[in-house]
Structures are given as C-alpha cells and as structure tokens.
Write a protein that holds these residues in place. Structure first.
Motif, PDB file in Angstrom:
ATOM      1  N   HIS A  15      -8.558  11.061 -16.381  1.00 14.12           N
ATOM      2  CA  HIS A  15      -8.122   9.755 -15.859  1.00 14.12           C
ATOM      3  C   HIS A  15      -8.525   8.636 -16.822  1.00 14.12           C
ATOM      4  CE1 HIS A  15      -6.712  11.242 -12.003  1.00 14.12           C
ATOM      5  NE2 HIS A  15      -7.821  11.932 -11.891  1.00 14.12           N
ATOM      6  N   ILE A  16      -9.736   8.713 -17.327  1.00 14.74           N
ATOM      7  CA  ILE A  16     -10.212   7.705 -18.281  1.00 14.74           C
ATOM      8  C   ILE A  16      -9.376   7.731 -19.550  1.00 14.74           C
ATOM      9  CG2 ILE A  16     -12.157   7.039 -19.758  1.00 14.74           C
ATOM     10  CD1 ILE A  16     -13.990   8.104 -17.437  1.00 14.74           C
ATOM     11  N   ASN A  17      -9.063   8.928 -20.042  1.00 12.58           N
ATOM     12  CA  ASN A  17      -8.239   9.045 -21.252  1.00 12.58           C
ATOM     13  C   ASN A  17      -6.855   8.447 -21.043  1.00 12.58           C
ATOM     14  OD1 ASN A  17     -10.282  10.271 -22.723  1.00 12.58           O
ATOM     15  ND2 ASN A  17      -9.630  12.328 -22.186  1.00 12.58           N
ATOM     16  N   LEU A  18      -6.254   8.670 -19.876  1.00 13.23           N
ATOM     17  CA  LEU A  18      -4.955   8.065 -19.577  1.00 13.23           C
ATOM     18  C   LEU A  18      -5.072   6.543 -19.601  1.00 13.23           C
ATOM     19  CD1 LEU A  18      -2.009   8.089 -18.700  1.00 13.23           C
ATOM     20  CD2 LEU A  18      -2.815   8.331 -16.337  1.00 13.23           C
ATOM     21  N   SER A  19      -6.109   6.012 -18.972  1.00 14.32           N
ATOM     22  CA  SER A  19      -6.306   4.558 -18.974  1.00 14.32           C
ATOM     23  C   SER A  19      -6.528   4.043 -20.384  1.00 14.32           C
ATOM     24  CB  SER A  19      -7.490   4.179 -18.080  1.00 14.32           C
ATOM     25  OG  SER A  19      -7.170   4.429 -16.728  1.00 14.32           O
ATOM     26  N   LYS A  30      -5.180  -5.293 -16.512  1.00 12.29           N
ATOM     27  CA  LYS A  30      -3.989  -4.669 -15.919  1.00 12.29           C
ATOM     28  C   LYS A  30      -4.178  -3.174 -15.733  1.00 12.29           C
ATOM     29  CE  LYS A  30      -0.438  -7.930 -17.383  1.00 12.29           C
ATOM     30  NZ  LYS A  30       0.786  -8.113 -18.177  1.00 12.29           N
ATOM     31  N   VAL A  31      -4.777  -2.523 -16.726  1.00 11.75           N
ATOM     32  CA  VAL A  31      -5.009  -1.077 -16.623  1.00 11.75           C
ATOM     33  C   VAL A  31      -5.987  -0.786 -15.491  1.00 11.75           C
ATOM     34  CG1 VAL A  31      -5.923   0.958 -17.813  1.00 11.75           C
ATOM     35  CG2 VAL A  31      -4.417  -0.625 -19.036  1.00 11.75           C
ATOM     36  N   SER A  32      -7.045  -1.565 -15.411  1.00 14.94           N
ATOM     37  CA  SER A  32      -8.033  -1.376 -14.344  1.00 14.94           C
ATOM     38  C   SER A  32      -7.406  -1.567 -12.966  1.00 14.94           C
ATOM     39  CB  SER A  32      -9.195  -2.357 -14.535  1.00 14.94           C
ATOM     40  OG  SER A  32     -10.114  -2.257 -13.475  1.00 14.94           O
ATOM     41  N   ALA A  33      -6.609  -2.621 -12.814  1.00 15.99           N
ATOM     42  CA  ALA A  33      -5.970  -2.888 -11.518  1.00 15.99           C
ATOM     43  C   ALA A  33      -5.034  -1.751 -11.121  1.00 15.99           C
ATOM     44  CB  ALA A  33      -5.208  -4.213 -11.577  1.00 15.99           C
ATOM     45  N   SER A  34      -4.263  -1.243 -12.087  1.00 18.27           N
ATOM     46  CA  SER A  34      -3.350  -0.131 -11.793  1.00 18.27           C
ATOM     47  C   SER A  34      -4.115   1.131 -11.422  1.00 18.27           C
ATOM     48  CB  SER A  34      -2.446   0.153 -12.995  1.00 18.27           C
ATOM     49  OG  SER A  34      -1.610  -0.939 -13.256  1.00 18.27           O
ATOM     50  N   MET A  35      -5.220   1.388 -12.126  1.00 20.85           N
ATOM     51  CA  MET A  35      -6.012   2.570 -11.834  1.00 20.85           C
ATOM     52  C   MET A  35      -6.622   2.476 -10.430  1.00 20.85           C
ATOM     53  SD  MET A  35      -9.010   4.230 -14.157  1.00 20.85           S
ATOM     54  CE  MET A  35      -9.437   5.941 -14.009  1.00 20.85           C
ATOM     55  N   MET A  36      -7.140   1.293 -10.079  1.00 25.75           N
ATOM     56  CA  MET A  36      -7.718   1.122  -8.737  1.00 25.75           C
ATOM     57  C   MET A  36      -6.639   1.274  -7.664  1.00 25.75           C
ATOM     58  SD  MET A  36     -10.786  -1.672  -8.800  1.00 25.75           S
ATOM     59  CE  MET A  36      -9.826  -3.045  -9.413  1.00 25.75           C
ATOM     60  N   TYR A  37      -5.454   0.710  -7.915  1.00 27.19           N
ATOM     61  CA  TYR A  37      -4.377   0.851  -6.940  1.00 27.19           C
ATOM     62  C   TYR A  37      -4.001   2.324  -6.769  1.00 27.19           C
ATOM     63  CZ  TYR A  37      -0.058   0.634  -4.426  1.00 27.19           C
ATOM     64  OH  TYR A  37       0.914   0.852  -3.471  1.00 27.19           O
ATOM     65  N   ARG A  41      -4.248   4.504  -3.378  1.00 25.27           N
ATOM     66  CA  ARG A  41      -3.069   5.169  -2.825  1.00 25.27           C
ATOM     67  C   ARG A  41      -3.329   6.668  -2.645  1.00 25.27           C
ATOM     68  NH1 ARG A  41       1.178   3.683   0.232  1.00 25.27           N
ATOM     69  NH2 ARG A  41       2.859   5.167  -0.068  1.00 25.27           N
ATOM     70  N   PHE A  42      -3.921   7.286  -3.644  1.00 27.31           N
ATOM     71  CA  PHE A  42      -4.223   8.721  -3.557  1.00 27.31           C
ATOM     72  C   PHE A  42      -5.220   8.993  -2.427  1.00 27.31           C
ATOM     73  CE2 PHE A  42      -6.487  12.614  -4.709  1.00 27.31           C
ATOM     74  CZ  PHE A  42      -5.420  13.486  -4.873  1.00 27.31           C
ATOM     75  N   ASN A  43      -6.271   8.179  -2.327  1.00 26.20           N
ATOM     76  CA  ASN A  43      -7.266   8.391  -1.279  1.00 26.20           C
ATOM     77  C   ASN A  43      -6.703   8.126   0.111  1.00 26.20           C
ATOM     78  OD1 ASN A  43      -9.311   9.348  -2.900  1.00 26.20           O
ATOM     79  ND2 ASN A  43     -10.171   7.333  -3.275  1.00 26.20           N
TER      80      ASN A  43
END
Length: 95
Positions: A15-19, A30-37, A41-43
């Motif tokens: 996940h970190i590598n994708l970010s 923007k990357v952080s916000a998308s990752m948190m969203y 959503r997954f959780n």
C-alpha cells in the motif's frame, strides 16, 4: 501492539509503495486523502460483511467507529514515535 502475521508488513508495504508511486503525479496531501478514503471504504465493507442487515450494522456503528479509530490512533502514535526517534535518518535527503 499484538503480534502480527508474517505477511502484515509486506501487505502494508504494498500500500505504501502504491502511494509512493502516486507521488510522481500528485501531492502528498492528495495521495494521503485518497489512501484514507480507500481505507475507510474498505473497512466499511469489512464491517458490513459481519452483519445480516443494515439495522444490525447501524446498531453497532458507534462501537465499530471506536474500534477503527482506536486502532488507527495506536498505529499512528507508534509510527509518529518512530519518526520522532529516527527523524534525522528517515528524513535525510536521498542522494
């Protein structure tokens, strides 16, 4: 933190590598916000899988929120402490 399975950090690193790859075209914020969203959503989906109806899920909403927020807080505190203790090493410019 409890003992984690042997692939826990490998999955996290993916996940970190994708970010990190997304940083080539987007800002850190923007990357952080998308990752948190995406994580929220997954959780939400993981949580929904444990219920038989929306009513059941709704009745456990506060407990579910508390669980995920508490777990995130523990992980964030652990990682912030790691960066505080290793700031010079982690943040030195790459050559």
């Amino acid at each position: 933190m409890e003992e984690v399975d042997k692939h826990f950090y490998d999955r996290a690193d993916e996940h970190i590598n994708l970010s990190n790859d997304q940083l080539n075209t987007e800002s850190k914020g923007k990357v952080s916000a998308s990752m948190m969203y995406g994580l929220s959503r997954f959780n939400s989906w993981v949580s929904a899988c444990g219920w038989n109806s929306s009513e059941e899920m709704k009745s456990a909403k506060k407990e579910t929120l508390n669980y995920f927020v508490d777990e995130y807080r523990k992980m964030l505190e652990e990682n912030l402490d790691d960066y505080i203790n290793n700031f010079d090493e982690y943040m030195k410019p790459k050559k």
